[in-house]
Design a protein around this motif. Structure first.
Motif, PDB file in Angstrom:
ATOM      1  N   THR A 121       0.597  -1.124  -0.119  1.00 42.11           N
ATOM      2  CA  THR A 121      -0.262  -0.116  -0.374  1.00 42.11           C
ATOM      3  C   THR A 121       0.702   1.066   0.236  1.00 42.11           C
ATOM      4  OG1 THR A 121      -0.064  -0.030   2.195  1.00 42.11           O
ATOM      5  CG2 THR A 121      -1.958  -1.076   0.892  1.00 42.11           C
ATOM      6  N   SER A 144      -5.153  -2.293  -2.380  1.00 37.05           N
ATOM      7  CA  SER A 144      -5.089  -1.305  -3.369  1.00 37.05           C
ATOM      8  C   SER A 144      -5.972  -1.386  -4.702  1.00 37.05           C
ATOM      9  CB  SER A 144      -3.620  -0.260  -3.974  1.00 37.05           C
ATOM     10  OG  SER A 144      -2.934   0.220  -2.372  1.00 37.05           O
ATOM     11  N   GLY A 177      -0.561  -5.325  -0.137  1.00 30.66           N
ATOM     12  CA  GLY A 177      -0.295  -4.485   0.446  1.00 30.66           C
ATOM     13  C   GLY A 177      -1.397  -3.893  -1.190  1.00 30.66           C
ATOM     14  N   GLY A 208      -2.156   0.330  -8.222  1.00 30.98           N
ATOM     15  CA  GLY A 208      -1.962  -1.470  -8.127  1.00 30.98           C
ATOM     16  C   GLY A 208      -1.929  -2.071  -9.333  1.00 30.98           C
ATOM     17  N   THR A 241       2.068   1.640  -3.495  1.00 31.39           N
ATOM     18  CA  THR A 241       0.699   2.569  -4.255  1.00 31.39           C
ATOM     19  C   THR A 241       0.445   4.110  -4.363  1.00 31.39           C
ATOM     20  OG1 THR A 241      -0.627   1.657  -2.694  1.00 31.39           O
ATOM     21  CG2 THR A 241      -0.126   0.567  -5.298  1.00 31.39           C
ATOM     22  N   LEU A 300      -9.130  -0.851  -2.651  1.00 30.55           N
ATOM     23  CA  LEU A 300      -9.093   1.527  -2.126  1.00 30.55           C
ATOM     24  C   LEU A 300     -10.287   1.903  -3.916  1.00 30.55           C
ATOM     25  CD1 LEU A 300      -5.562   1.650  -1.354  1.00 30.55           C
ATOM     26  CD2 LEU A 300      -7.960   1.935  -0.376  1.00 30.55           C
ATOM     27  N   MET A 350      -4.703   5.430  -6.152  1.00 24.34           N
ATOM     28  CA  MET A 350      -3.549   4.467  -5.344  1.00 24.34           C
ATOM     29  C   MET A 350      -3.659   2.894  -6.018  1.00 24.34           C
ATOM     30  SD  MET A 350      -3.652   5.308  -1.425  1.00 24.34           S
ATOM     31  CE  MET A 350      -2.498   3.954  -1.532  1.00 24.34           C
TER      32      MET A 350
END
Length: 346
Positions: A27, A79, A75, A307, A30, A83, A303
């Motif tokens: 994360t 993302s 992670g 990713g 990203t 996300l 983000m």
């Protein structure tokens, strides 16, 4: 005293820490790429692309030039999936239900034409190039409906092999990313107003992520209508998946579909998106707060794009073979060529 329980506890703690460390790495990467993309997006040379496209390019570039730690993938996946959905939900704050009512029947008609045309053309191309019917169906439904979600939904219903599912998702992700970048650069030359450009993007690109990124150069008007058209295609996932499952079961009665139907993905984040649209329509949130939350959604989506770029493996194309790639490319080209005709229904 038996030392084993203490040893197991230490191992468990170590394992949990390694997962958290990987999550933070992924994360964090990203996040850094999205911040860098945001700074580049304000420069005159890069402003036409916007933060989301630049995030994708940075992700692909990092993946190609630098080693991405394997433990960071948890992670990166967070993302590009969680996300992304959070960003889409908050993006609903840009929409007003009056826009949906104004769009009317023409948008539904466009979505139905897109799906019927793309499935027909690409399944035919699969037969023409003599590739596996399951592989061609997965690439076709990923192009026609909503990328990876459609592929995962349809795969168990038609009895597709797991490796076909994986490479179809990779194929769609790469083609959609390339299409997103091409659309962004072509936007100033197409001569379309933001509304029509949004319809074109929403009706012809693969994933929600691709649609959101490609529509961004046209501003809010383009982004809103593109998302609306694309969500119409997503909403048609279940009837399309059930229809394909029925057709393939008729040819192969040994296909087991019970679990697949139960696991048929319902895009839950659409309900969150619509809830935010309702909140915006009713004016429950002050305009200043509304704009700040929209800005947060754009950054979360940046983000997610980073990713997405970090997850693309160009080597996956070798696994599907040149004929399957041709089906994906030609099918996407045919859908893009259909675009100007679709605009006549608006």
């Amino acid at each position: 005293m038996d030392p084993r329980p203490q040893t197991l506890t230490k191992l468990d703690l170590s394992s949990k820490w390694n997962k958290w460390a990987g999550f933070i790495k992924g994360t964090g990467l990203t996040l850094i790429l999205a911040i860098l993309a945001g700074n580049l997006a304000v420069l005159p040379v890069f402003s036409i692309m916007g933060i989301m496209i630049i995030s994708i390019i940075l992700g692909v570039g990092w993946k190609g030039l630098m080693e991405v730690p394997s433990d960071a993938e948890i992670g990166i996946a967070f993302s590009s999936k969680i996300l992304l959905r959070a960003g889409i939900i908050l993006l609903g704050l840009r929409l007003n239900f009056s826009q949906i009512i104004e769009a009317g029947f023409s948008m539904i008609l466009i979505d139905v034409i897109v799906i019927a045309f793309t499935l027909g053309v690409m399944i035919y191309l699969g037969k023409l190039f003599a590739i596996d019917k399951h592989l061609s169906a997965l690439i076709a439904v990923g192009t026609a409906v909503c990328g990876a979600a459609a592929i995962v939904a349809v795969a168990p219903l038609i009895g597709a092999r797991k490796e076909y599912t994986a490479v179809s998702v990779a194929c769609i992700a790469i083609l959609g990313t390339i299409g997103t970048i091409i659309y962004t650069f072509l936007y100033p030359m197409l001569g379309l107003d933001p509304y029509l450009y949004g319809v074109l993007v929403g009706s012809t690109l693969h994933e929600l992520a691709h649609v959101i990124a490609a529509a961004s150069p046209g501003g809010n008007v383009s982004g809103d209508i593109a998302l609306l058209v694309k969500l119409g295609r997503v909403a048609l996932l279940i009837p399309v998946a059930l229809l394909l499952g029925y057709l393939y079961r008729a040819k192969d009665p040994d296909i087991k579909t019970g679990k697949g139907i139960k696991k048929l993905p319902v895009p839950w984040f659409i309900f969150g998106f619509l809830a935010c649209s309702l909140i915006n329509t009713l004016g429950f949130i002050p305009q200043i707060l509304n704009q700040k939350m929209i800005s947060v959604s754009v950054f979360l989506l940046a983000m997610a794009m980073a990713g997405l770029g970090l997850g693309i493996k160009l080597g996956d194309f070798k696994k599907v073979g040149i004929r399957a790639i041709l089906v994906g490319v030609l099918g996407f080209a045919a859908l893009t060529a259909l675009g100007p005709i679709l605009l006549k229904f608006v």
